[in-house]
Scaffold this motif. Structure first.
Motif, short mmCIF file in Angstrom:
data_model
loop_
_atom_site.label_atom_id
_atom_site.label_comp_id
_atom_site.label_asym_id
_atom_site.label_seq_id
_atom_site.Cartn_x
_atom_site.Cartn_y
_atom_site.Cartn_z
N PHE A 59 0.87 -1.16 0.00
CA PHE A 59 0.00 0.00 0.00
C PHE A 59 0.91 1.22 0.00
O PHE A 59 2.06 1.14 0.43
N ARG A 60 0.39 2.34 -0.49
CA ARG A 60 1.22 3.54 -0.53
C ARG A 60 0.92 4.43 0.67
O ARG A 60 -0.25 4.71 0.93
N ASP A 61 1.98 4.88 1.34
CA ASP A 61 1.80 5.72 2.52
C ASP A 61 0.96 6.96 2.22
O ASP A 61 0.13 7.38 3.03
N GLU A 62 1.16 7.53 1.01
CA GLU A 62 0.42 8.76 0.70
C GLU A 62 -1.08 8.50 0.53
O GLU A 62 -1.87 9.44 0.53
N VAL A 69 -8.07 4.99 4.71
CA VAL A 69 -7.23 4.98 3.51
C VAL A 69 -8.04 5.43 2.30
O VAL A 69 -9.27 5.40 2.32
N ASP A 70 -7.32 5.85 1.28
CA ASP A 70 -7.94 6.20 0.00
C ASP A 70 -7.72 4.98 -0.91
O ASP A 70 -6.65 4.81 -1.47
N LYS A 71 -8.72 4.14 -1.01
CA LYS A 71 -8.59 2.91 -1.79
C LYS A 71 -8.43 3.24 -3.27
O LYS A 71 -9.29 3.90 -3.85
N PRO A 72 -7.35 2.76 -3.91
CA PRO A 72 -7.21 3.03 -5.33
C PRO A 72 -8.25 2.23 -6.14
O PRO A 72 -8.68 1.16 -5.71
N CYS A 73 -8.64 2.79 -7.27
CA CYS A 73 -9.51 2.08 -8.21
C CYS A 73 -8.82 0.77 -8.59
O CYS A 73 -7.62 0.74 -8.86
N HIS A 80 1.17 -3.70 4.79
CA HIS A 80 1.85 -2.40 4.76
C HIS A 80 2.19 -1.95 6.18
O HIS A 80 3.33 -1.54 6.46
N LEU A 81 1.23 -2.05 7.08
CA LEU A 81 1.45 -1.62 8.45
C LEU A 81 2.51 -2.50 9.12
O LEU A 81 3.34 -2.02 9.89
N LEU A 87 0.68 -10.07 11.68
CA LEU A 87 0.05 -8.94 11.01
C LEU A 87 -0.78 -8.14 12.01
O LEU A 87 -1.46 -8.72 12.86
N PRO A 88 -0.68 -6.81 11.94
CA PRO A 88 -1.43 -6.00 12.90
C PRO A 88 -2.95 -6.13 12.71
O PRO A 88 -3.41 -6.50 11.63
#
Ligand code: SAH
Length: 596
Positions: A10-13, A25-29, A51-52, A62-63
């Motif tokens: 996942f991307r931090d941004e 989070v902003d889920k990508p298409c 990612h976390l 996994l968290p």
């Protein structure tokens, strides 16, 4: 090549809010909320958790992430998770009582000019093909019904009430950017309700929306009370660039990809859809490891005329001659953008429009021998498909040696070949024979007119140490016309338990002209003569002009003409990395016939 760079967890941004209790989070298409394959989890939850975990490696395992909501795969925008169980009751309650408010943005065309605000209320039921259907309402009472109440049509028991508030935010021409508040949370609710209202969401291929580079539905904002402090929190996900462009100009066809941001977003969506395959090499067990698959499948990924395949660390980009990427500037840009994704090199194939147009496929301008971006791969490259090593050549003509759309069919052959006599017609480099040999076939026969293709097939089997197993000469190769070979095999009374028949759309030899569209049934009738009782025929065809039902019909006709009644003819599904063009059959169709 670093796969985790092309396909990061996942991307931090894209993390828009985060503390000890919640993460938004902003889920990508393109990212699914639920994995399609249980054995290859690629959903948002798995990805955010990984990612976390990488970000804070001291944590064990996994968290935790508590799931409270979902978005459709092609909807982008805000999704909230809890980060510890103690935050669940408050968040669950807020979702239940709808005090968490989500604002979606949707683009439509033809929204009525006078209508600034409305509430859509419908009953929904599940339809076929994964669609939802609006239950028709009673007609309003007519003049002649005065006084008599008109009975409501019975409401199906499984119907679900859906309520969506709609507000017009901006208009341009006949297009409108709508702000939606979902009072209920039914499957595809906004999509099916807007479609039913006569204004399907742009880019919604399931509900026949107007053309757009993606599904124009975005969860733009989320407001909730913080589970610990009780303070109101509002988080937003930036509106994708494609939305601005579509609102400003509508469907501009190919020109939309002249906008770098839109091109990147569209490529990114394709990349996100392939995350599970992309990371297969470092996540799957060896027997499922796959390093060759399709990354971009033309209209199926909203990029007409462009097909891009992954082979290990390299890409092979196929551009259709006469298509939108033939323009020099566009082609340069798309190759640059693809290279920027992080692959070692890109090969280019300029694919002629029609398969029967004879071109010298080794010509430099058709298929350059070296990579056109980055570094070239070794002349012969080993890739893996579900654990099976295959040898490909990326710079040797238009084809690489393996047709990736056959992956599920090769799996089928591998899984049903044990002890079987397998015949592979139009075998090319014998990928189906390799699958059969890996699956424990007693013998295979590969028939193809091309000596050099069969030579590659032999080498492929040798590479796997399977050439002379289970007995010496178990795998045979016939460099011959398939029709002639079949006639002779029938005379010799050869029989096979499983036949794979994958002819080209057109083939002409000195003696015969074969046009799949009209001659497939004749070919099947010849095949029928060598099928053992209870035998199976995997018949496929890659031809845009032949639908799946036509292929099924021709296979049935061919078998019956030969007096071999099929017990069953089953459609075989397309590979997940080959999404079909909206509303149409996949290019490559396959059926499996079993005879008595
Ligand atoms: N089934 C293959 C792909 C087939 S490509 C795979 O899964 O990889 C089509 C092949 O058909 C080519 O290798 C071509 O040489 C062969 N071919 C075309 N016409 C033929 C004919 N009449 N007899 C034998 N082979 C033929």
């Amino acid at each position: 090549m670093d796969r985790a760079r092309v396909w990061p967890d996942f991307r931090d941004e894209a993390v828009v809010f985060e503390d000890d209790d919640v993460i938004v989070v902003d889920k990508p298409c393109g990212v699914p909320s639920q994995a399609a394959q249980v054995d290859r989890p690629d959903d948002l939850v798995v990805r955010v958790r990984s990612h976390l975990a990488t970000r804070t490696p001291h944590a064990e395992g996994l968290p935790y992430l508590g799931v409270h909501q979902r978005l459709d795969q092609d909807t982008s925008g805000v999704v909230l998770f809890t980060r510890r169980a103690s935050a669940n009751p408050s968040i669950a309650k807020q979702f239940e009582t709808r005090t968490i408010t989500k604002t979606y943005l949707a683009l439509v065309s033809g929204w009525p000019a006078h209508l600034r605000e409305t509430t859509l209320e419908d009953d929904l039921v599940k339809g076929e093909d994964g669609r939802m259907i609006v239950v028709p309402r009673a007609r309003p009472r007519g003049r002649f019904d005065r006084g008599r109440p008109r009975p409501e049509p019975p409401r199906p028991k499984n119907a679900q009430r859906a309520v969506t508030k709609v507000k017009v935010r901006t208009r341009k021409g006949d297009r409108a950017l709508l702000e939606l508040t979902l009072e209920t949370g039914r499957t595809h609710q906004a999509r099916v309700q807007l479609a039913h209202a006569g204004t399907p969401i742009a880019g919604d291929t399931l509900y026949e929306g107007p053309p757009a580079p993606r599904l124009m539905l975005h969860a733009a904002q989320l407001s909730f009370r913080h589970p610990s402090t009780g303070k109101p929190v509002v988080v937003r996900a930036p509106v994708p660039r494609a939305f601005d462009r579509w609102l400003a100009e509508g469907d501009v066809g190919a020109r939309v990809y002249d906008d770098d941001a839109v091109l990147d977003e569209t490529l990114r969506t394709a990349v996100e859809r392939r995350w599970g395959l992309g990371r297969s090499a470092d996540r799957d067990p060896p027997e499922r490891r796959t390093t060759a698959f399709r990354l971009v499948n033309e209209e199926g990924d909203a990029l007409p005329g462009l097909a891009v395949d992954v082979y290990g660390a390299h890409l092979v980009a196929q551009i259709h001659v006469g298509g939108i990427w033939e323009d020099e500037r566009r082609r340069t840009r798309v190759l640059d953008r693809l290279h920027a994704l992080g692959f070692d090199g890109i090969y280019l194939k300029n694919r002629p429009k029609q398969a029967n147009v004879l071109v010298d496929t080794r010509r430099e301008d058709v298929a350059p021998a070296e990579a056109v971006r980055g570094e070239s791969a070794p002349a012969e490259l080993e890739v893996h498909e579900e654990g099976v090593p295959l040898l490909v050549r990326l710079g040797d003509g238009l084809s690489t040696g393996v047709f990736l759309d056959q992956r599920p069919n090769r799996r089928l052959v591998r899984e049903s070949a044990r002890g079987a006599r397998v015949l592979n017609l139009f075998s090319y480099t014998c990928a189906f024979s390799i699958a059969a040999a890996v699956g424990g076939a007693a013998r295979t026969v590969s028939v193809d007119a091309s000596v050099s293709s069969l030579e590659r097939g032999r080498k492929g089997l040798e590479h796997l140490g399977l050439l002379d197993t289970p007995v010496k000469g178990a795998h045979a190769f016939a460099a011959e016309d398939v029709f002639a070979w079949l006639a002779r095999a029938a005379k010799r009374e050869e029989r096979f338990d499983l036949v794979v028949c994958d002819p080209p759309s057109y083939s002409s030899t000195k003696k015969r002209r074969f046009v799949a569209e009209s001659d497939y049934d004749d070919l099947v009738a010849l095949v029928a003569a060598v099928l053992a009782p209870g035998g199976r025929l995997l018949a496929s065809l890659n031809h845009r002009g032949v639908t799946r039902s036509k292929l099924r019909r021709m296979v049935g006709q061919g078998l019956r003409a030969a007096g071999r009644e099929p017990i069953q003819i089953k459609d075989l599904p397309a590979a997940s990395d080959h999404p079909p063009p909206p509303g149409r059959d996949p290019h490559m169709k396959a059926v499996l016939a079993t005879i008595a």
